[in-house]
Design an enzyme around this catalytic site. Structure first.
Site, PDB file in Angstrom:
ATOM      1  N   GLU A   1     -10.182   2.214   0.104  1.00  0.00           N
ATOM      2  CA  GLU A   1     -11.023   2.130   1.300  1.00  0.00           C
ATOM      3  C   GLU A   1     -11.428   3.506   1.812  1.00  0.00           C
ATOM      4  O   GLU A   1     -12.456   3.643   2.482  1.00  0.00           O
ATOM      5  CB  GLU A   1     -10.324   1.318   2.388  1.00  0.00           C
ATOM      6  CG  GLU A   1      -9.083   1.953   2.977  1.00  0.00           C
ATOM      7  CD  GLU A   1      -7.831   1.714   2.159  1.00  0.00           C
ATOM      8  OE1 GLU A   1      -7.948   1.311   0.978  1.00  0.00           O
ATOM      9  OE2 GLU A   1      -6.734   1.941   2.690  1.00  0.00           O
TER      10      GLU A   1
ATOM     11  N   GLU B   1       0.875  -1.160   0.000  1.00  0.00           N
ATOM     12  CA  GLU B   1       0.000   0.000   0.000  1.00  0.00           C
ATOM     13  C   GLU B   1       0.920   1.220   0.000  1.00  0.00           C
ATOM     14  O   GLU B   1       1.765   1.368  -0.869  1.00  0.00           O
ATOM     15  CB  GLU B   1      -0.920  -0.059   1.222  1.00  0.00           C
ATOM     16  CG  GLU B   1      -2.149   0.826   1.093  1.00  0.00           C
ATOM     17  CD  GLU B   1      -3.063   0.671   2.319  1.00  0.00           C
ATOM     18  OE1 GLU B   1      -4.262   0.840   2.163  1.00  0.00           O
ATOM     19  OE2 GLU B   1      -2.555   0.409   3.432  1.00  0.00           O
TER      20      GLU B   1
END
Lengths: 700, 700
Positions: free
Chosen positions: B498, B492
């Site tokens: 998200e 990430e």
């Protein structure tokens, strides 16, 4: 009723339309007369809405649903009649679509697609004389144009426009590249260095005005088909709100016309990159088709001339010991032109009248009498014999009355000598063009007033009658009239090479990278590239480019008449780089911008109209560049011999401008090339299609 | 002495060199010890000069003769030993060149060229302990890297770095795209929206730091091969002067090492366009070659997972009525993966310990025990039977002591179940990672401290022993270690999808156009694209893109492990656009950036490593775009069937995000395509090579 019928009817008949295709009541129903009409571009990229709110017309533009032009007024102030921008009702509306392709006799590309949706509106005053005003919007995926039409009506026949109120309120914050308008100092106030500022710091600017938003949207504001009207400058009136500022005539009014007539198109090209701005054909599309019929007599080509020596002060325009335009010099130039494939030879200072203060005065020029040391008929005959064409030269000093009095005789003489192109000049302070009014009183005009708009076009149409092409210096800006008058081959209209001889300051390294995405959006520019003597330690000129960049300018700065501006001696001293100037054509079947940023760099490729060869030109500003380009534009079925003229490893405009490396490679369309441009440098490439009717066998 | 011998000798022997290749006395002879050494890039694009003036080392960088990095200091502050940046003399210098090409086991392109000139320098203190410090610069045409080497020497064995003093003084005025560092609020302070400001308004930033100058020069500052050292942030100390700000360990020191050791490479990529920044392989080249030997067990691929439902709050990580990770749910995901060609299925919340406050605590997690409603061995076997691979999930809550205690057992378990990739997580406030020090005292660390740099790599090497690939979330930034450890597949390290479920604010339309030219310069990003349910009128997530842009992200945002992040139901509802996700590969033989501007738009094409197919992805910010691209990248000898997934005419991220048009055309490499991206939109194209051993006959 078909659209064509509706349009004819709109021009001929009473103000109320049967057709109300897309007029709708505005959401806020406060004023019952408020109405809006809208039209989108063929690909639904742009949408224009014209509304009349409380009697006042305005328009807005969105791109992909986001505002580009916020609410902007439309209308006029008329002399003696007052404001013609209120008390209106939207009384008619019609839409139409058009998609056609037309062929240019010469140009940056052979075929031009003209694909737009159109919205025509009639505005009618709700009281008083109930005068009508028509509006036409043509909306393309890459921009739009709109114009006013003053219909034939009893209540408004003779129109004197004191001001045009058209506004352009740019919605997103933008940086502007602009040239201040209305400064009387320069020869022609288009010859000022491009300014780069936030749009909120623009005062009054010429067009094209180039804008870039923080989100990378590029916008160019300009006009198309400027005929019998004053040139439009843009004045910033508040924030990012611009308003048309028409060039005034000497008497103060802006435009005098009799209805029916139409204004020029006000144009916005809107695109996502500098290159896409350049690729737009919108300005040409908004001009009328060729009005001259067969124009096979209009000949693009390269020329050399007796010119740079005068700017360097080695020779003079006026007769005397240092006279440039002598028979001997001209023969030498004709010989060199013939030996090196140049079609034209320009000779400035050939004619009587250069003595003393001719700048802004011009009352002594003869356009038919040569100086005694210049044998015009003999040289014209010698040129013909060598297969070369003299290019005429008419410097007016801005005295258009004096010039117009001789114009017919001058062009007749040129035609009789086989001179088929003439360079004109209007050197005068920017508001000091001389003309006589109807009463014989001398008046002083701006280069872009209505009077001068008429004059420039008159010279072009007089030229056309005699099959002579015109190359206007200190011109009116280009608004695409080459489509209608293809003998208007090229013009100046920005700071050219001569500023490097005597400019204070000379052109900076970023100059040409500014021009590509500002001045060049208007049309061809007789910039006169090709200076080879760049050594800064030599006295004289100071050209802030490398030699490779001088070559690249032949591709980057389009002109169908393209000069090799340096002295013959300097070309003879560097035959290898000179070969590119010999090879490069001036007429193209295709043009593509491979990359570029306004004021930073640009890489263009163009395909020769007479062969399968391609040419690449890449230029940069003060920064060196590594630019990787795909050769995907080449014909996949052919191989090419690339002759690459690039900055040597140590080249730099400041201290090593003449260092150039020339190399040959065979390439194909699957190749990538990395261009390596020095600071102030460039790169020029000829891709010569290799011969052969080839059979390609491919295994997979 | 050859360079290789000299280099070995430099590492092994006394500080004074026989070789003084390019050391020269500085022009100003005021201090007799002042010396400078320089090196240029292979194409003479960049030049670096390192000088020691009055005992202090510094460096400068020019590009095409123009300054890019003005004089910038080098050196350290050492704990207990004070400043290690003065009193130096340049006592040795060697240069070398290298040009090689290496192959990536997986990546954005198969072959990577590594072409640089190197300058190695030794600095020696002129008095006192006469300690030595070595410097190595590697200079490429598209950038440079340099590092310090602490040689083996009696006077400086155990090194504790309190501060690294490396400076980067950017010469031309620049705009910066940056992420503030040192904010303890976020999960991981890399997960902050990209800021765009003048460089003079940057405070302390993470890297890559992307800069653009007014002249269109693009610069990315970053580091390569961050091993056993603290992550480098950059603090602005004055004007455009940046200084290394190493992430502190809990105890306050920055780095503890024993000599000999080398720091990571400090890197500058310098290019003329955003696209050229992205195309640079400099970071990878400055990492060591593959240390793992045969890595054919590392498998790029796509995956789906039990994930988005938890972010939408439909399901939960912890066990209970809404538990996501149930056997039943997982079987359904395995079935869907098998039916649609996904290699992996991620299941989050499968393991015990999610109850209560795990965020930043993590002391209850078991990495070997599943919740009772999740049949791990049974599902692993079922997945194998269906040809699918479970992806392991280790959320640590940032408690690395707790995790490390179970790491071997957890990875052994995964390996025994055929799980060959594991997603890890370190959700904790940015300076709240828990570890126990040598005395058993709990300490709190930043994600990018030296302790964490070691931890993240330890997980990767432990994974490698068991042929398990790692996908690190809330990671340390990527510095190209995938070259050395090819099982570090992705991570990430920026704001992913998200945030669109619960972010305040959600990601804006420009987010991904920022990422391409900031975060993505570091390496692969497990962004988790592919959300299909975009209707803003539905409650829940708010994804500010169109559907076509979601597809384009599969090409634009590179990750060898690439998720289809939405719920199965949403893919089943839109099988036509889902086909692109089914088709698109995750491993490439070539990558090209066709156009792009930082934060505005980007168009990339990539060639499938296992076929002759190409894929195009184009994305934009709030502005719609018309982008004309040449298909010159296609094989000229083939034809392709292009399946085009584009924004419908009325698409807009705000009110019509799911409107998509899908069409097929046959194309070849001589074609141009105009991409039409809605506001917040995108376009995805598969170019499927048409079969056939073709014979092309071309006439000319």
């Amino acid at each position: 009723m078909s659209y064509q019928n509706a349009a004819r009817w709109l021009r001929r008949t009473a103000p109320l339309f049967a057709l109300l295709l897309c007029v709708r009541a505005l959401a806020a129903e406060s004023a019952p007369l408020d109405r809006a009409a809208s039209v989108s571009s063929p690909g639904a990229v742009l949408k224009v809405e014209v509304s009349v709110i409380a009697g006042r017309p305005s328009y807005r533009v969105w791109r992909f649903g986001e505002p580009v032009i916020a609410q902007s007024r439309l209308g006029f102030v008329l002399k003696d009649e007052g404001k013609f921008d209120r008390n209106f009702e939207l009384t008619g509306s019609a839409t139409a679509s058009s998609d056609s392709t037309w062929e240019q006799p010469w140009g940056e590309r052979r075929f031009v697609r003209n694909h737009y949706n159109e919205l025509k509106l009639r505005l009618t005053e709700v009281s008083g004389a109930q005068r009508a005003l028509d509006l036409t919007f043509r909306v393309y995926d890459d921009g739009l144009g709109f114009r006013y039409e003053f219909p034939d009506q009893a209540a408004l026949r003779d129109v004197v426009i004191d001001d045009e109120l058209t506004e352009f309120t740019i919605a997103p914050p933008a940086t502007a590249w602009w040239i201040p308008a209305g400064h009387p100092q320069a020869d022609n106030d288009l010859e000022i260095l491009v300014h780069r500022t936030p749009l909120t710091e623009v005062s009054t600017t010429h067009t094209p005005l180039t804008l870039r938003t923080d989100r990378g949207l590029h916008i160019a504001l300009h006009e198309a088909a400027l005929i019998d009207y004053a040139g439009m400058r843009l004045a910033r009136i508040d924030g990012q709100q611009l308003r048309a500022a028409l060039a005034p005539a000497a008497e103060g009014w802006k435009v005098r016309r009799s209805a029916p007539f139409a204004t020029p198109w006000r144009t916005l090209v809107i695109a996502d990159s500098a290159g896409a701005l350049y690729m737009s054909d919108l300005t040409l599309n908004l001009n009328e088709p060729n009005a001259l019929g067969d124009v096979s007599w209009v000949k693009p080509g390269k020329f050399i001339g007796i010119w740079w020596d005068m700017h360097l002060n080695r020779w003079t325009w006026e007769a005397g010991a240092k006279h440039g335009a002598t028979t001997e010099h001209a023969r030498r130039y004709i010989d060199f032109a013939a030996a090196n494939g140049f079609r034209g030879v320009l000779v400035e200072g050939w004619n009587r009248g250069w003595e003393g203060e001719w700048y802004g005065r011009g009352d002594k020029f003869s356009f038919t009498e040569a100086y005694p040391d210049f044998d015009l008929p003999g040289l014209a005959a010698y040129a013909r014999f060598r297969g070369v064409h003299l290019i005429g030269h008419h410097e007016t000093g801005g005295n258009i009355g004096h010039y117009e009095a001789q114009l017919a005789a001058a062009l007749d003489l040129d035609a009789s000598l086989g001179i088929d192109s003439v360079k004109t000049g209007y050197v005068a302070d920017a508001n000091q063009i001389r003309r006589l009014d109807e009463r014989g009183v001398e008046r002083r005009e701006w280069h872009d007033s209505q009077v001068m708009v008429r004059h420039y076009l008159r010279v072009v149409t007089e030229g056309a009658k005699r099959h002579i092409a015109i190359d206007t210096h200190e011109p009116i800006k280009d608004t695409g009239l080459r489509r209608t008058y293809p003998n208007w081959l090229t013009r100046e209209g920005a700071r050219g090479m001569e500023y490097n001889a005597w400019g204070q300051p000379v052109n900076p390294p970023e100059h040409e990278a500014n021009l590509v995405f500002t001045r060049m959006l208007a049309g061809p520019f007789d910039f006169t590239p090709g200076i080879f003597a760049l050594d800064p330690t030599r006295p004289g000129s100071r050209v802030k480019t490398t030699l490779a960049k001088q070559l690249a300018l032949y591709v980057v700065l389009y002109s169908p008449l393209q000069m090799a501006a340096d002295r013959i001696e300097n070309y003879e001293a560097r035959p290898e780089p000179f070969r590119f100037i010999r090879d490069v054509p001036t007429d193209w079947s295709e043009t593509l911008v491979l990359n570029g940023e306004v004021g930073n760099y640009a890489t263009l490729v163009r395909k020769d109209r007479r062969s399968d060869d391609w040419y690449l030109g890449s230029i940069t500003d003060d920064e060196g560049r590594l630019l990787t380009v795909s050769l995907g534009f080449l014909d996949p079925a052919r191989r090419y011999r690339a002759t690459i003229y690039r900055d040597a490893a140590n080249a730099h405009w400041r201290d090593a401008p003449e260092e150039i490396t020339i190399e040959e490679r065979e390439v194909g369309n699957a190749d990538m090339l990395t261009l390596r441009l020095a600071a102030g440098g460039g790169e020029a490439i000829r891709f010569a299609a290799l011969p052969g009717n080839r059979r390609v066998s491919v295994k997979h």
